[in-house]
Design a protein around this motif. Structure first.
Motif: not given
Length: 214
Positions: A196, A198-199, A201-206, A212
């Motif tokens: 979770h 990891y997921d 942080l991906k959401v936060s980055c995008d 993008s």
């Protein structure tokens, strides 16, 4: 030949003007009052906060879980910004950003802890059902839609957020602290919590898909 000069000491670096705003996410190491304003503490802890707002030794606004500054406060100092107001403080104008962190929040969903009947450690401080980090993501989306980008087209909204610093604080520690005495397998919780984080942080980055496209 003289050696090349090294980088300037951190204390001599001027960060003023590097960012226009800060958006902060995380747990108790970052929260400046959301958990308190949401009534997330046991009643006697809430009374302690009411009588002696943590952060009071530095006369800071909000409710911290220490009697001085948090790292996010030092960050704002370095950027020559006032302390971040918690998102749940409706009286703030959020001109320098917002703090979405929630003390006691978990990486895993509230449903997960309900399914295994996992409460807070000894129920001494937190109410039993935690807020998850997803709540902070949802708050941010709402904040952008209703405040930062209200009435603006995509280009204007992107320009508004290009010079913002995203602070992602500690995530997941409270997932592990709630395991004591539960029926959930530690390995299972660990694997799911890491997944979770990891997921998220991906959401936060995008977090803004159109960013993008640049």
């Amino acid at each position: 030949m003289a050696p090349a000069p090294g980088p300037a000491p951190v204390s001599q670096v001027d960060y003023k003007g590097c960012f226009s705003k800060v958006y902060a996410f995380g747990g108790s190491y970052t929260d400046t009052g959301n958990a308190y304003l949401m009534g997330g503490f046991q009643s006697f802890i809430g009374k302690i906060f009411s009588m002696n707002p943590f952060g009071s030794t530095k006369k800071l606004p909000g409710h911290r879980q220490c009697n001085g500054r948090l790292v996010i406060d030092y960050l704002c100092d370095a950027l020559s910004m006032p302390p971040l107001s918690p998102y749940k403080d409706s009286s703030s104008n959020f001109s320098n950003g917002a703090n979405f962190a929630i003390a006691g929040s978990t990486a895993l969903s509230s449903d997960f802890f309900s399914r295994f009947n996992i409460g807070s450690p000894g129920s001494l401080m937190w109410k039993s059902n935690p807020e998850s980090f997803q709540t902070q993501i949802d708050w941010f989306h709402k904040f952008v839609a209703e405040k930062e980008c209200m009435g603006k087209d995509e280009a204007a909204c992107k320009a508004e957020l290009e010079n913002v610093l995203f602070w992602i604080g500690e995530i997941g520690g409270d997932d592990y602290s709630r395991l004591s005495g539960s029926s959930a397998a530690t390995k299972q919780v660990t694997e799911q919590a890491v997944g979770h984080v990891y997921d998220l942080l991906k959401v936060s980055c995008d977090i803004l898909p159109f960013m993008s496209k640049a």
